[in-house]
Motif scaffolding. Structure first.
Motif: not given
Ligand code: FE
Ligand code: FE
Ligand code: ZN
Ligand code: FE
Length: 168
Positions: A25-27, A82-84, A90-92, A116-117
């Motif tokens: 996730a951090e990456n 995190i991908d979601g 990006k979508e918004v 999340y983190e």
């Protein structure tokens, strides 16, 4: 290591799995932040994103130290959460054509990332303590505090500077 392959048998396995999850996730966050810096127009917001990119690099370093303390190679495991969150951001952002509204959308997306983190690090710190990995708990507490203050800073920027202008 996926959750459905029966590879997680002990608390140590689960602890390592979540460590790999947040490392991935951090990456992904490190990869996503430059784009958010570019899109943001409020100066305080771009500065906050820049500062958090630097912090994120240090956080990745702390996770690498944690792997080392466990005698493991640093490795990520895909984190669909995190991908979601990044995909949604990006979508918004892609749908906002008013710059002030875009800043508000970027703040909201970044705060979803921070939250999340915060849950992940909170869990990892508890488990690290329970498993006797005090040095890891200490490293991750430094990171958790950075995530919490990044979140607070975003709230302040949103409330004081961005949301009012976005509202017109
Ligand atoms: Fe982070
Ligand atoms: Fe995850
Ligand atoms: Zn997982
Ligand atoms: Fe963060």
């Amino acid at each position: 290591m996926g959750l459905f392959t029966n590879e997680i048998k002990t608390m140590s396995d689960l602890h390592l799995h979540v460590l790999q999850d947040i490392y991935y996730a951090e990456n992904q966050i490190k990869k996503a932040l430059p784009d958010m810096i570019e899109k943001a127009t409020n100066r305080d917001l771009t500065a906050a994103f820049r500062a958090h990119l630097e912090e994120t690099e240090k956080q990745i370093g702390r996770l690498e130290q944690a792997f080392k303390l466990l005698d493991k190679e640093p490795k990520g495991t895909t984190c669909p959460a995190i991908d979601g969150i990044i995909k949604e951001a990006k979508e918004v952002a892609g749908e906002c054509d008013n710059k002030k509204v875009l800043d508000a959308a970027l703040i909201a997306a970044a705060q979803a990332v921070e939250h999340y983190e915060i849950t992940r690090y909170g869990t990892l710190i508890s488990w690290s303590e329970e498993l006797g990995h005090d040095a890891i708990a200490k490293l991750l507490t430094t990171t958790l505090n950075e995530e919490k203050s990044a979140d607070k800073k975003l709230t302040t920027i949103g409330e004081r500077k961005v949301n009012m202008k976005a509202a017109g």
